[in-house]
Structure formats: structure tokens, C-alpha cells
Design a protein around this motif. Sequence first.
Motif, short mmCIF file in Angstrom:
data_model
loop_
_atom_site.label_atom_id
_atom_site.label_comp_id
_atom_site.label_asym_id
_atom_site.label_seq_id
_atom_site.Cartn_x
_atom_site.Cartn_y
_atom_site.Cartn_z
N GLY A 19 1.23 -0.52 -0.45
CA GLY A 19 -0.03 -0.01 0.46
C GLY A 19 0.95 1.22 -0.27
N ARG A 81 -12.69 2.89 -8.48
CA ARG A 81 -11.45 1.68 -8.56
C ARG A 81 -9.90 2.74 -8.27
NH1 ARG A 81 -11.70 -0.45 -14.23
NH2 ARG A 81 -14.10 -0.17 -13.96
N ILE A 82 -10.51 4.08 -8.95
CA ILE A 82 -9.53 5.02 -9.12
C ILE A 82 -8.97 5.05 -7.20
CG2 ILE A 82 -8.96 6.99 -9.94
CD1 ILE A 82 -9.87 6.66 -12.09
N LYS A 84 -9.66 4.26 -4.23
CA LYS A 84 -8.73 3.48 -3.53
C LYS A 84 -7.15 4.14 -3.55
CE LYS A 84 -12.44 0.01 -2.54
NZ LYS A 84 -12.93 -0.71 -4.24
N GLY A 85 -6.86 4.25 -4.82
CA GLY A 85 -5.84 4.60 -5.43
C GLY A 85 -5.08 5.46 -3.87
N TYR A 86 -6.09 6.63 -3.57
CA TYR A 86 -5.39 7.72 -2.37
C TYR A 86 -6.02 7.82 -1.24
CZ TYR A 86 -4.97 9.27 -7.66
OH TYR A 86 -4.95 9.32 -9.20
N ALA B 381 -8.10 0.23 -14.94
CA ALA B 381 -7.52 1.52 -14.10
C ALA B 381 -6.51 1.36 -13.32
CB ALA B 381 -8.93 2.48 -13.99
N VAL B 383 -3.67 2.70 -9.63
CA VAL B 383 -3.23 4.21 -9.53
C VAL B 383 -2.21 4.28 -9.30
CG1 VAL B 383 -2.88 6.11 -7.58
CG2 VAL B 383 -4.90 5.70 -8.91
N ASN B 385 2.09 4.33 -6.80
CA ASN B 385 3.29 5.55 -5.77
C ASN B 385 4.70 5.69 -6.78
OD1 ASN B 385 4.38 3.46 -4.71
ND2 ASN B 385 2.80 4.53 -2.80
N LYS B 393 2.12 -0.44 -7.72
CA LYS B 393 0.70 -0.29 -8.28
C LYS B 393 -0.19 -0.07 -6.56
CE LYS B 393 0.39 -3.74 -11.81
NZ LYS B 393 -0.55 -4.72 -12.41
N ILE B 394 -0.85 0.76 -6.44
CA ILE B 394 -1.46 1.13 -4.91
C ILE B 394 -2.44 -0.65 -4.72
CG2 ILE B 394 -3.05 3.13 -3.21
CD1 ILE B 394 -0.12 3.96 -4.44
N LYS B 395 -1.47 -0.86 -3.75
CA LYS B 395 -2.97 -2.35 -3.59
C LYS B 395 -4.11 -2.12 -2.90
CE LYS B 395 -1.80 -6.21 -0.41
NZ LYS B 395 -1.12 -6.74 0.93
N GLY B 396 -5.28 -2.38 -3.87
CA GLY B 396 -6.20 -2.13 -3.91
C GLY B 396 -6.98 -1.79 -4.47
N ALA B 397 -5.86 -0.65 -4.96
CA ALA B 397 -7.07 0.04 -6.65
C ALA B 397 -6.76 -0.60 -7.30
CB ALA B 397 -5.96 1.42 -6.45
N GLY B 398 -8.13 0.73 -7.94
CA GLY B 398 -7.49 -0.37 -10.15
C GLY B 398 -8.27 -1.03 -9.87
N GLY B 399 -7.83 -1.70 -11.18
CA GLY B 399 -8.51 -3.10 -12.51
C GLY B 399 -9.52 -3.02 -12.79
#
Lengths: 199, 432
Positions: A19, A81-82, A84-86, B381, B383, B385, B393-399
Amino acid sequence: MNYRKTYLGVLVACGLAIGGAAAAEMPSATMLANTCFGCHGPKGNSMGPATPTIAGLSAEYFIETMEGYKSGEIPSTIMGRIAKGYSEDEIKLMAGYFSRQKFDRASKNQKTDPKLAKKGAKLHKKYCEKCHEEGGRSSEDDAGILAGQWMPYLRYTLSDYLSGKREMTKKMKKKVHALKEKKGDEGFEQLLHFYGSQK
Amino acid sequence: MNKINRRNFLKLTGGVVAMGSLGYAGFAIGGASKKVVVVGGGIGGATAARYIKMGDDSIEVILIEPNKNYYTCFMSNEVLSGVRSLDSIRFDYEGLRKAGVKVIHDIVIDVDANGRIVKTASGDTIHYDRCIVSPGIDFRWDTIDGYDAKVAETIPHAWKAGPQTVTLRKQLEAMRDGGTVIIAAPPNPFRCPPGPYERASQIAYYLKQHKPKSKILILDPKDKFSKFGLFTAGWKKHYGYGTGNSLIEWISGAKGGKVEGLDVRTRTVKALVQDFKGDVLNIIPAQKAGKIAHIAGLADKSGWCPVDLKTFESRIHKNIHVIGDAAIQKPLPKSGYAANSEAKVCAAAVVALLNGKAVPQPSYVNTCYSILAPDDGMSVAMVYNYANGKINKIKGAGGLTPGYDKTTMDMRRREVDYAHSWFNNITKDVFG
């Protein structure tokens, strides 16, 4: 705490995906906001036809919406989905950035029916103005900007509220149901044309 | 200007940045020129040029691009199906000029890293402090016997949008009902991983309406591809995939889908175990970084350009940055959105470096839509860092967009509207 740091360090050393927030330094507000423009337009002003403009939204509304996407409380195609990236802090920075931008109204770029809009104006005054102040223009009410927003987005959002996929506040629920009873689907269409046409 | 002093200075700032110092307050390049040359006016190059001007207007930015118009690869599949006009994917450089970028239409024939000079076909030599190379892709013509750049004028790859998009569209229009369209998909890595399969979907949409007895044959060296489950489910839903009557047939690598040769005269594609005759052929060869990357010595043995993922500065030549499809940017994909995202990160780094400041912490994102049919879109998609020298890849995001069993057709239709909005917004962000 120390243990946690070491543990994360080991994970990174092993090359495992982790994360973001724990290991990475936080990017600036501009750097974070930059990642949104490809879909939401330069500085958050969308060229449409459907993706909403996010420039000029109040920070509070922005944060609430992003957190809603993140938790799944607000239904979405891609934003869940997006979002969750922040991290929470990153969302705060982005909120600050977009709240400082000017909202360019989409009204000049979308077709609206003046007759419907005129009827919609009256409905807005009666049912919506109390929370969506200044004809849906204000961001200070923390209720999102409706005036000059892209209509397909407004239509999708409204349809999610009406179908129960997205939860309304008590106040909104009452008003929306009252409007539906009095004017039916036509009433909502008139409202959309009113908001979509606002300059 | 004393070159040696400046070079020492840049070395010094480079070193400081590598150590992660917090900046260099009060250390400015007094009166020195700050000049950036951007090679290539595609998604990466045009974005970088604009964002450098936005970040520091005092930097002189020159963009060198051979063509007066740029045709976006994304959405060009909708031109093939006839849903969209070629005009709608054409952009010019007036927006960049308005932003203060000096645009020169010329071909870069060399980048001299030691002398920090860009040389053009018309004989210009242009000095730079930092150069950004965004050349896109070139093809490995030697991988398919009988196929080359000349043949591609009549048997198009259409993997750079423009004239070849038109050629392919015209051939589809001229094809008889009952004809076979062959798409030869490339091996990894290549530009736009879902592209060949979206192309098959869009062509199938056209055939379904106008030439329903026809067929698309995808010959693939791979056994799986981007958005595999979503594409095949979509093909089943819209185009009869998996039935005897399917508009699309896919032959995987394991089943001999790898294309090794082409007989132009008989329009026959020679795949690993069998030859296939087609009415319309679309051969998309294996790829590598754009030509100038190789001339300038920026590519490694893989054919792509190794870069520092925080600044996109070449790992081979200092002061030259490589962005977009040409760079080794994993886990970012070779997509338009990623190129746009990389360009902004690179632009911010270049502005910082030219001003003697610490390179800012990056944030990257990718969003990629594919349109199966006019009422059925989907996306992937992510996100990302930057930490420990890598993009994560930010864990839990995207897909991916959920499959049909986990979503509704209303939501899939919304994705088409959002895909078209994506197109309008990213092109505005890139070209102004």
C-alpha cells in the motif's frame, strides 16, 4: 511502530507490492491533481459529454464524494477503483486544489430545451434551492455544483438516487419524493435542463 | 555561458537529488538559459512541452515533430467501424504554440548527448539543457517474412493512426459480404495492449451491420491478452463468439497463431502451422522504441529505453529523458494515459532540475477504455506511487470493469459515455 517500519522495509526489499502511503513520500497537491485531468479535463474542467467537472467543488464535498466512492457507498463505473488509490491525506490535498479552481459551466457546449429549463427553474426553487443554493451554483453549500454541470452525469446521478443505488439524505429524500409524486419523471427532466442550461 | 561550469552544476544537482535532499534554496542559475528540446509531438511529447511551460514559463521549450497533424491512436478503432470520423481524431499544434512552445516541423536525425545538441534533417543543430525524447514505437520488420514499411502502405498495420487507418477502413468498406479479415496481433510488449482486441470488436460491429456473413480471424502469438475475460464475454454477447456463426475467431499462440510470413500477391498469412488467406489483412508487427531512440543510443538490448522512474531520465545518457511507449516504464502500461501521466511527472522533474530544486515526488495513473459495441464499454485503471526506486501499484486500487454477471448494461453504457469524455479531456490536456 518500529516493528511495523522494519516489517514494511522487509516487504519493500522483497519487492512485494505494498500500500502506497506507508512507504512513499506524499506527492504535492498539483502532482496528485494532474492525475485526474486526463478524464476530468485540465484543472478539473471537463470537456464532456458525460464526465463531470470537478473544478470549484468545495473541499468538503470533494472529500465526502471520494470517500463515498472508496467505500462503495456511492455507485460508480470506475471512480471506486480509482478513489481506492489515494490516501485520506492525498484526497485532502486534491480537494484543496480543486476547490481553488474556477468551475467553467458546460452550458455553452450542451443542448438544452429552454421551455423545459424554464419549468425546471420553478421546480428548483420549490424543491432544491434550500440546499443547492444560488440555483445550484454555490459550492459553499457543500452540496456539489449542479448549474452548468454535464447533463448525462446529472442524469446518471439522479437515476442512482431514484433507484435507491445511492443513498439520499433524509431532507433530499423527502423533496425528491414530493417532486416525483407531483411532476413524475417529466419534472426531473425539466430540472436537468434547468441545471444544464445555467450560465 | 561557460559550459564546463554548468555541466558541473548539473552534476552537482544530480548528486544532491539522488541523495534525496530537500532542495537547494538560494542556489539559482543566475541569468543562465534554460532550454528544453522535446523530440516527438505525440501524447507524451506534447504533454511534456505544455506542462514544462506551465511549470516555468521562463524555460524555452522547443518541440520538434515531422507532422503538422497528430492522429490519436486511441479511438482510431472507432474510425475503422465508421462510428467516428478521421477528422475527430486529428489534432494540430496551435494549442502548444499558444502555450509558448516553439513547434518546429522537422525530423530529428541525431541527439548528441555529449554535446547536448539535437540535429535535424534540414540541417539545424539545436542546443539543449535537457532533452525529452518521446518517439513512440517503431516496428520489428524482420519478424514477419515478406512484410515491411512499403508493404504496410497497402497491407496496413494501422498501429500509428492516420493514412493507414483510412486505408484499412476503405478496404473494409470495399470487402464483399462473406470475406475474411485477418488481424495479426503482436507479441508483448507493444503499444496499447487491449488495442488489437478492441479493433476486432469495432470491426465486428461494422460487419454485423453491413456484412454479416463475414469473419474476423485474430492470429495471435500469445495465449492471453489484456482484458481477456471481458473481451471474450463481450464477443459472446455481441458477436456470437464460440459458436459456429461467430464474427470473431481467435487463434492463440498455443494453437499456432504466431504469424511468420506474408505472401502479398495471394494475400496469404503464414502462421506457425497453417496458412490463412484473407480479403483484408491487418498485420501488427512486433515493436520496439521509436527510431530516434536507437540512433541516439537510448535503447538497450530489449529494444526499449531504460529510465529512472522518478525523472524519466535515461539510464544510458544524462540530461535526456525518455517518456511514453518507448520507455521501460513497468508496471505502467504502454498506453496513451500512461504517456500523459509520465509526461507530467517528467515535466515536473525537468522544471525542478533546471531550477536547482529537488525533484518532486511523483504520482501516476492509468485509465484505459475499450468499446465493445456502441452501448457496451469497459475499462481498466490503476493508481501508482513511487517508492524505493520503483513504480508500485497501489494495493487494493484499480482493476477491471466487472463482468456482465456483476454489473448492469446501464453501467456498461455509461462506460462508453465516459470513454468518449476521456477522449475529449485527455486530448484537451495534451494539445490545449
